[in-house]
Design a protein around this motif. Structure first.
Motif, PDB file in Angstrom:
ATOM      1  N   THR A 161     -15.169 -93.009 -23.384  1.00 10.47           N
ATOM      2  CA  THR A 161     -14.695 -94.140 -22.567  1.00 10.47           C
ATOM      3  C   THR A 161     -15.170 -95.440 -23.220  1.00 10.47           C
ATOM      4  OG1 THR A 161     -16.654 -94.009 -21.164  1.00 10.47           O
ATOM      5  CG2 THR A 161     -14.684 -92.929 -20.345  1.00 10.47           C
ATOM      6  N   CYS A 162     -14.443 -96.521 -22.988  1.00 14.88           N
ATOM      7  CA  CYS A 162     -14.814 -97.798 -23.628  1.00 14.88           C
ATOM      8  C   CYS A 162     -14.397 -98.981 -22.771  1.00 14.88           C
ATOM      9  CB  CYS A 162     -14.139 -97.990 -24.974  1.00 14.88           C
ATOM     10  SG  CYS A 162     -13.062 -96.755 -25.572  1.00 14.88           S
ATOM     11  N   PRO A 163     -15.078-100.109 -22.983  1.00 17.39           N
ATOM     12  CA  PRO A 163     -14.620-101.350 -22.357  1.00 17.39           C
ATOM     13  C   PRO A 163     -13.257-101.735 -22.944  1.00 17.39           C
ATOM     14  CG  PRO A 163     -16.862-101.586 -23.253  1.00 17.39           C
ATOM     15  CD  PRO A 163     -16.306-100.301 -23.783  1.00 17.39           C
ATOM     16  N   PRO A 164     -12.438-102.496 -22.188  1.00 18.77           N
ATOM     17  CA  PRO A 164     -11.080-102.822 -22.641  1.00 18.77           C
ATOM     18  C   PRO A 164     -11.017-103.488 -24.018  1.00 18.77           C
ATOM     19  CG  PRO A 164     -11.398-103.476 -20.359  1.00 18.77           C
ATOM     20  CD  PRO A 164     -12.723-103.024 -20.839  1.00 18.77           C
ATOM     21  N   GLN A 165     -12.013-104.312 -24.366  1.00 16.77           N
ATOM     22  CA  GLN A 165     -11.959-105.021 -25.661  1.00 16.77           C
ATOM     23  C   GLN A 165     -11.962-104.055 -26.844  1.00 16.77           C
ATOM     24  OE1 GLN A 165     -14.329-105.504 -23.300  1.00 16.77           O
ATOM     25  NE2 GLN A 165     -14.825-107.660 -23.039  1.00 16.77           N
ATOM     26  N   VAL A 166     -12.589-102.895 -26.664  1.00 20.42           N
ATOM     27  CA  VAL A 166     -12.653-101.904 -27.757  1.00 20.42           C
ATOM     28  C   VAL A 166     -11.245-101.382 -28.054  1.00 20.42           C
ATOM     29  CG1 VAL A 166     -13.537 -99.619 -28.412  1.00 20.42           C
ATOM     30  CG2 VAL A 166     -15.027-101.234 -27.202  1.00 20.42           C
ATOM     31  N   SER A 176     -16.419-107.763 -33.486  1.00 20.14           N
ATOM     32  CA  SER A 176     -17.143-108.006 -34.732  1.00 20.14           C
ATOM     33  C   SER A 176     -18.580-108.465 -34.416  1.00 20.14           C
ATOM     34  CB  SER A 176     -16.365-109.048 -35.536  1.00 20.14           C
ATOM     35  OG  SER A 176     -17.127-109.516 -36.568  1.00 20.14           O
ATOM     36  N   VAL A 177     -18.721-109.339 -33.407  1.00 20.54           N
ATOM     37  CA  VAL A 177     -20.058-109.787 -32.981  1.00 20.54           C
ATOM     38  C   VAL A 177     -20.867-108.586 -32.457  1.00 20.54           C
ATOM     39  CG1 VAL A 177     -21.291-111.165 -31.246  1.00 20.54           C
ATOM     40  CG2 VAL A 177     -19.321-112.139 -32.443  1.00 20.54           C
ATOM     41  N   CYS A 178     -20.235-107.750 -31.640  1.00 17.89           N
ATOM     42  CA  CYS A 178     -20.949-106.583 -31.085  1.00 17.89           C
ATOM     43  C   CYS A 178     -21.414-105.640 -32.188  1.00 17.89           C
ATOM     44  CB  CYS A 178     -20.039-105.804 -30.119  1.00 17.89           C
ATOM     45  SG  CYS A 178     -19.785-106.656 -28.579  1.00 17.89           S
ATOM     46  N   ARG A 179     -20.540-105.405 -33.159  1.00 18.62           N
ATOM     47  CA  ARG A 179     -20.925-104.491 -34.260  1.00 18.62           C
ATOM     48  C   ARG A 179     -22.088-105.071 -35.055  1.00 18.62           C
ATOM     49  NH1 ARG A 179     -15.282-103.222 -34.334  1.00 18.62           N
ATOM     50  NH2 ARG A 179     -14.809-104.950 -35.731  1.00 18.62           N
ATOM     51  N   LYS A 180     -22.039-106.384 -35.295  1.00 20.29           N
ATOM     52  CA  LYS A 180     -23.108-107.014 -36.078  1.00 20.29           C
ATOM     53  C   LYS A 180     -24.447-106.876 -35.342  1.00 20.29           C
ATOM     54  CE  LYS A 180     -24.718-110.079 -39.210  1.00 20.29           C
ATOM     55  NZ  LYS A 180     -26.113-109.682 -39.150  1.00 20.29           N
ATOM     56  N   ILE A 204     -20.550-114.019 -27.346  1.00 18.99           N
ATOM     57  CA  ILE A 204     -19.132-113.674 -27.137  1.00 18.99           C
ATOM     58  C   ILE A 204     -18.507-114.469 -25.990  1.00 18.99           C
ATOM     59  CG2 ILE A 204     -19.343-111.343 -28.100  1.00 18.99           C
ATOM     60  CD1 ILE A 204     -19.400-110.198 -25.291  1.00 18.99           C
ATOM     61  N   LYS A 205     -19.297-115.245 -25.277  1.00 20.79           N
ATOM     62  CA  LYS A 205     -18.801-115.835 -24.016  1.00 20.79           C
ATOM     63  C   LYS A 205     -17.604-116.773 -24.210  1.00 20.79           C
ATOM     64  CE  LYS A 205     -22.017-119.670 -23.059  1.00 20.79           C
ATOM     65  NZ  LYS A 205     -21.250-120.724 -23.653  1.00 20.79           N
ATOM     66  N   ASP A 206     -17.510-117.440 -25.363  1.00 24.53           N
ATOM     67  CA  ASP A 206     -16.391-118.369 -25.563  1.00 24.53           C
ATOM     68  C   ASP A 206     -15.295-117.787 -26.471  1.00 24.53           C
ATOM     69  OD1 ASP A 206     -17.563-120.356 -23.987  1.00 24.53           O
ATOM     70  OD2 ASP A 206     -18.858-120.941 -25.664  1.00 24.53           O
ATOM     71  N   LEU A 207     -15.405-116.501 -26.779  1.00 29.25           N
ATOM     72  CA  LEU A 207     -14.404-115.890 -27.683  1.00 29.25           C
ATOM     73  C   LEU A 207     -13.280-115.249 -26.875  1.00 29.25           C
ATOM     74  CD1 LEU A 207     -16.792-114.136 -30.269  1.00 29.25           C
ATOM     75  CD2 LEU A 207     -15.709-116.388 -30.452  1.00 29.25           C
ATOM     76  N   ASP A 208     -12.045-115.415 -27.366  1.00 26.42           N
ATOM     77  CA  ASP A 208     -10.889-114.791 -26.709  1.00 26.42           C
ATOM     78  C   ASP A 208     -10.434-113.561 -27.477  1.00 26.42           C
ATOM     79  OD1 ASP A 208     -10.671-116.646 -24.691  1.00 26.42           O
ATOM     80  OD2 ASP A 208      -9.566-118.044 -25.982  1.00 26.42           O
ATOM     81  N   SER A 209     -10.569-113.625 -28.796  1.00 29.46           N
ATOM     82  CA  SER A 209     -10.013-112.562 -29.629  1.00 29.46           C
ATOM     83  C   SER A 209     -10.887-111.304 -29.600  1.00 29.46           C
ATOM     84  CB  SER A 209      -9.903-113.078 -31.073  1.00 29.46           C
ATOM     85  OG  SER A 209     -10.003-112.008 -31.968  1.00 29.46           O
ATOM     86  N   ALA A 236     -26.384-101.966 -24.268  1.00 33.76           N
ATOM     87  CA  ALA A 236     -26.537-103.431 -24.177  1.00 33.76           C
ATOM     88  C   ALA A 236     -25.217-104.102 -24.561  1.00 33.76           C
ATOM     89  CB  ALA A 236     -27.670-103.901 -25.093  1.00 33.76           C
ATOM     90  N   ALA A 237     -24.606-103.629 -25.642  1.00 34.55           N
ATOM     91  CA  ALA A 237     -23.330-104.200 -26.086  1.00 34.55           C
ATOM     92  C   ALA A 237     -22.221-103.895 -25.069  1.00 34.55           C
ATOM     93  CB  ALA A 237     -22.955-103.648 -27.460  1.00 34.55           C
ATOM     94  N   THR A 238     -22.201-102.665 -24.570  1.00 36.94           N
ATOM     95  CA  THR A 238     -21.173-102.275 -23.597  1.00 36.94           C
ATOM     96  C   THR A 238     -21.284-103.123 -22.325  1.00 36.94           C
ATOM     97  OG1 THR A 238     -21.167-100.029 -24.473  1.00 36.94           O
ATOM     98  CG2 THR A 238     -20.269-100.314 -22.260  1.00 36.94           C
ATOM     99  N   SER A 239     -22.510-103.314 -21.857  1.00 39.34           N
ATOM    100  CA  SER A 239     -22.701-104.122 -20.643  1.00 39.34           C
ATOM    101  C   SER A 239     -22.283-105.567 -20.879  1.00 39.34           C
ATOM    102  CB  SER A 239     -24.173-104.088 -20.203  1.00 39.34           C
ATOM    103  OG  SER A 239     -24.548-102.776 -19.912  1.00 39.34           O
ATOM    104  N   ALA A 240     -22.569-106.098 -22.067  1.00 39.68           N
ATOM    105  CA  ALA A 240     -22.162-107.478 -22.376  1.00 39.68           C
ATOM    106  C   ALA A 240     -20.631-107.595 -22.335  1.00 39.68           C
ATOM    107  CB  ALA A 240     -22.698-107.888 -23.742  1.00 39.68           C
ATOM    108  N   LEU A 241     -19.933-106.577 -22.846  1.00 41.21           N
ATOM    109  CA  LEU A 241     -18.461-106.597 -22.835  1.00 41.21           C
ATOM    110  C   LEU A 241     -17.916-106.511 -21.407  1.00 41.21           C
ATOM    111  CD1 LEU A 241     -17.755-104.220 -25.869  1.00 41.21           C
ATOM    112  CD2 LEU A 241     -17.342-106.686 -25.777  1.00 41.21           C
TER     113      LEU A 241
END
Ligand code: SF4
Length: 217
Positions: A90-95, A52-56, A41-46, A187-192
């Motif tokens: 609660t969620c990270p802002p991207q969610v 979608s990457v996190c869900r996969k 996800i590091k180079d993604l803006d959207s 793991a996904a939340t921390s990455a976000l």
């Protein structure tokens, strides 16, 4: 045979060493999962692409752990059981951004206005209520109306017993979570969260409904 003879047997010592190594490797799986999500996800803006990457990754990880570590805890969760939808989320802002985009793309102007009103009503009620409130996305059949896009926190929730969840709505107690599922979604939340930090953006997790209500205004 004395205890010192039993426990100093070479086979026992080797088994202990193998268990220690296997435990380390097992723990490393969660670290690797977070690293790999971060990398993807590091180079993604959207937010749509990011989520979608996190869900996969989280979907794949759940399948992997169920298939390969089948002893991990059984849950009592089933379709239509919605006691956990009274818990604060609660969620990270991207969610929030991803769900907002989904709603704006799929709802008519009138439906969006009605939803905004519903969310605002929930926020006002929540501020003055001592009780846990039903999530406004729960429909009349007690199903999540944004199921495919629901927050990671909702995806991570598991229960060993539906009655505990029912009681938690009234008494506010927590329900013990399946540690594997919890760690996958952490793991996904921390990455976000880390992605926000790297990009100099607000990274604190936010309250789901109040934040979404703000974004949709
Ligand atoms: S978003 Fe869906 S799964 Fe999450 S609390 Fe609301 S109704 Fe339940």
């Amino acid at each position: 045979m004395s205890s010192s003879e039993v426990f100093s047997e070479q086979a026992v010592i080797e088994t202990a060493e193998q268990i220690r190594n296997a435990t380390k490797r097992y723990e490393q799986l969660f670290v690797d999962l977070q690293s790999q999500i971060s990398l993807d996800i590091k180079d993604l803006d959207s937010p749509v692409q990011i989520m979608s990457v996190c869900r996969k990754w989280t979907d794949d990880a759940l399948i992997f752990f169920s298939n390969n570590f089948p002893l991990h805890r059984k849950t009592d969760c089933e379709k239509g059981c919605s006691h956990c939808c009274f818990l604060p989320v609660t969620c990270p802002p991207q969610v929030i951004a991803d769900i907002a985009i989904y709603l704006k793309n799929t709802l008519s102007h009138q439906e969006l206005t009605q939803l905004q009103q519903l969310l605002q009503k929930y926020v006002l009620k929540q501020e003055s209520s001592q009780h846990r409130l039903k999530c406004p996305f729960l429909n009349q059949h007690d199903l999540c109306s944004i199921y495919e896009y629901r927050p990671l926190a909702c995806r991570s929730f598991t229960s060993p017993d539906q009655q505990l969840c029912l009681a938690s709505v009234r008494d506010g107690n927590t329900v013990t979570q399946d540690p594997v599922q919890h760690r996958i979604f952490m793991a996904a939340t921390s990455a976000l969260v880390n992605l926000c930090k790297q990009n100099g953006l607000p990274y604190q997790q936010v309250k789901f409904i109040p934040s979404l209500a703000n974004v949709l205004e």
